[in-house]
Design a protein around this motif. Sequence first.
Motif, PDB file in Angstrom:
ATOM      1  N   PRO A 185       0.807  -1.217   0.000  1.00 29.72           N
ATOM      2  CA  PRO A 185       0.000   0.000   0.000  1.00 29.72           C
ATOM      3  C   PRO A 185       0.844   1.273   0.000  1.00 29.72           C
ATOM      4  O   PRO A 185       0.462   2.283  -0.607  1.00 29.72           O
ATOM      5  CB  PRO A 185      -0.817  -0.122   1.286  1.00 29.72           C
ATOM      6  CG  PRO A 185      -0.891  -1.576   1.541  1.00 29.72           C
ATOM      7  CD  PRO A 185       0.443  -2.108   1.123  1.00 29.72           C
TER       8      PRO A 185
ATOM      9  N   ALA B  52       2.125   1.742  -3.534  1.00 34.53           N
ATOM     10  CA  ALA B  52       0.999   2.093  -4.393  1.00 34.53           C
ATOM     11  C   ALA B  52       0.610   3.557  -4.202  1.00 34.53           C
ATOM     12  O   ALA B  52       0.379   4.287  -5.172  1.00 34.53           O
ATOM     13  CB  ALA B  52      -0.185   1.180  -4.096  1.00 34.53           C
ATOM     14  N   ALA B  53       0.545   4.007  -2.954  1.00 37.31           N
ATOM     15  CA  ALA B  53       0.164   5.388  -2.665  1.00 37.31           C
ATOM     16  C   ALA B  53       1.224   6.384  -3.117  1.00 37.31           C
ATOM     17  O   ALA B  53       0.906   7.540  -3.420  1.00 37.31           O
ATOM     18  CB  ALA B  53      -0.095   5.551  -1.173  1.00 37.31           C
TER      19      ALA B  53
ATOM     20  N   ARG C 283      -4.706  -4.404  -6.088  1.00 42.15           N
ATOM     21  CA  ARG C 283      -5.364  -3.238  -6.670  1.00 42.15           C
ATOM     22  C   ARG C 283      -5.310  -2.092  -5.673  1.00 42.15           C
ATOM     23  O   ARG C 283      -5.421  -2.294  -4.470  1.00 42.15           O
ATOM     24  CB  ARG C 283      -6.816  -3.533  -7.043  1.00 42.15           C
ATOM     25  CG  ARG C 283      -6.951  -4.490  -8.208  1.00 42.15           C
ATOM     26  CD  ARG C 283      -8.387  -4.612  -8.686  1.00 42.15           C
ATOM     27  NE  ARG C 283      -8.500  -5.556  -9.790  1.00 42.15           N
ATOM     28  CZ  ARG C 283      -8.266  -5.253 -11.058  1.00 42.15           C
ATOM     29  NH1 ARG C 283      -7.942  -4.002 -11.388  1.00 42.15           N
ATOM     30  NH2 ARG C 283      -8.373  -6.159 -11.993  1.00 42.15           N
ATOM     31  N   TYR C 284      -5.169  -0.898  -6.215  1.00 44.50           N
ATOM     32  CA  TYR C 284      -5.161   0.299  -5.364  1.00 44.50           C
ATOM     33  C   TYR C 284      -5.884   1.396  -6.129  1.00 44.50           C
ATOM     34  O   TYR C 284      -5.548   1.672  -7.295  1.00 44.50           O
ATOM     35  CB  TYR C 284      -3.722   0.726  -5.052  1.00 44.50           C
ATOM     36  CG  TYR C 284      -3.616   1.807  -3.995  1.00 44.50           C
ATOM     37  CD1 TYR C 284      -3.615   1.495  -2.640  1.00 44.50           C
ATOM     38  CD2 TYR C 284      -3.514   3.153  -4.356  1.00 44.50           C
ATOM     39  CE1 TYR C 284      -3.512   2.479  -1.667  1.00 44.50           C
ATOM     40  CE2 TYR C 284      -3.416   4.149  -3.392  1.00 44.50           C
ATOM     41  CZ  TYR C 284      -3.418   3.806  -2.057  1.00 44.50           C
ATOM     42  OH  TYR C 284      -3.323   4.783  -1.096  1.00 44.50           O
ATOM     43  N   ASP C 285      -6.896   1.984  -5.487  1.00 42.12           N
ATOM     44  CA  ASP C 285      -7.763   2.965  -6.167  1.00 42.12           C
ATOM     45  C   ASP C 285      -8.307   2.400  -7.463  1.00 42.12           C
ATOM     46  O   ASP C 285      -8.415   3.108  -8.483  1.00 42.12           O
ATOM     47  CB  ASP C 285      -6.991   4.268  -6.434  1.00 42.12           C
ATOM     48  CG  ASP C 285      -6.791   5.102  -5.180  1.00 42.12           C
ATOM     49  OD1 ASP C 285      -7.512   4.852  -4.188  1.00 42.12           O
ATOM     50  OD2 ASP C 285      -5.909   5.980  -5.186  1.00 42.12           O
TER      51      ASP C 285
ATOM     52  N   ARG D 213      -1.416   3.522   3.976  1.00 35.35           N
ATOM     53  CA  ARG D 213      -0.204   3.860   3.219  1.00 35.35           C
ATOM     54  C   ARG D 213       0.943   4.263   4.139  1.00 35.35           C
ATOM     55  O   ARG D 213       2.096   4.245   3.739  1.00 35.35           O
ATOM     56  CB  ARG D 213      -0.511   4.988   2.239  1.00 35.35           C
ATOM     57  CG  ARG D 213      -1.032   6.266   2.894  1.00 35.35           C
ATOM     58  CD  ARG D 213      -1.380   7.316   1.865  1.00 35.35           C
ATOM     59  NE  ARG D 213      -1.798   8.573   2.481  1.00 35.35           N
ATOM     60  CZ  ARG D 213      -2.009   9.690   1.801  1.00 35.35           C
ATOM     61  NH1 ARG D 213      -1.851   9.713   0.493  1.00 35.35           N
ATOM     62  NH2 ARG D 213      -2.374  10.791   2.419  1.00 35.35           N
TER      63      ARG D 213
END
Length: 406
Positions: A73, A76-77, A108-110, A362
């Motif tokens: 996370p 990803a962020a 998956r992120y957002d 995050r």
Amino acid sequence: MRDGAVTLDFYTYSTPEFRYLASRVIPAFEKTHPGIKVRINEGFGELYDGKLLTLIAGKVAPDVFHVVQSNFPSYAAKNICLPLDELAANDKSFDISTLYPLLGDAMRYDGKLLGLPSDFSPIVMAYNVELFDRMNVPYPKPDWTWADFLATCHALTKDTDGDGKIDTWGCTNQPQYNRWPAWVWMNGGDIFNADVTRCVMDSPQAIGGFEFYTGLSLTEKVAPRPNLLEPYLYQALFASGRVGMIAESRYIYKRFLRLRKLDFKWDLAPMPRGPAGQFTTYIWGGNCVFRGTKHPKEAWQFVKYLTGPQGAEVTLDAGNALPPLRSAAEAEIARPRDGNVPKHDRYFVDAIAYGRVAPFPRQYPELMSAMTGLHESFLGEKLGTPEEACVKFTKKVNAFLDAGVF
């Protein structure tokens, strides 16, 4: 480029299983993809993330890098990972539905697919069959409850030589974030809200589940006090025959079937059912493509290979739990390559139905810092009761979530 080929830099962990995987999978990949070479780069333990961020800041970022559920996370962020949706959609040889859905969704992120999973395992209960037999304790049943579990723990916790000290313990309750959340969920609580924007560990349900788990050593005294300085001591206690049950992943096969084959018979059981139902946690790893790579198509081919049938074979040979490819995982459970796996090995794939991934915001470093108080509460009230620890943890986490620290 080298010899007319594209060279990909692959950053991964420096551990025996990952080194074995790299030694096998990279030559195999290069043989079937003659236009691509893969160069390995390694990170060590707690220094792994720092080195990766340094490589990115120094503009020598790897094209592909390995992640786990805790640090994904954060990357990803930070907008470090290349979205793979278009590459996946345009690749007729790839079908994400062949993977276990929870694992594909975990990366998956957002709403964007930012990586592909490579290995995983839910947590189930391992138990010492011979200790159960010696103490005439019934084996765990598939539908057992918290009450059954606690009664079993008490039946196994004994001072066998009469010196006033416990010689065999019923279980362990190690304070790891891929263990204790299951007990919070089984009591109807949660760690975060659905979108991981608020910590809710101060709810009565969350506190109650956490108290039950810490209480195994603090009040029920059926588990030894955890050693925060030696987080894997519980595995040694189980291997020595002094602990009847431990919550474990299939990654333990590397140790108990290869490095140190146990000298007693052992088996597996599902996690017990709590007041709010049956839950368990996952451990998983995956691979991401760096957003700034100059070779996105080639990097996609490598990531896809690591997740696909060829990568699954090497993952299993390396003893790295289970592959995310359902057909490969089911084939391994049906016909395990190691004939010494426990009788109920299938409980690992059965646990997929009631498993959840422990949520990470995050702000991974801040979360780990805030979690110190939770872990210290396993040691006794001098460092704060479990309820106090849950309340303090919630305040600390919500403070950095509100501040937007990142």
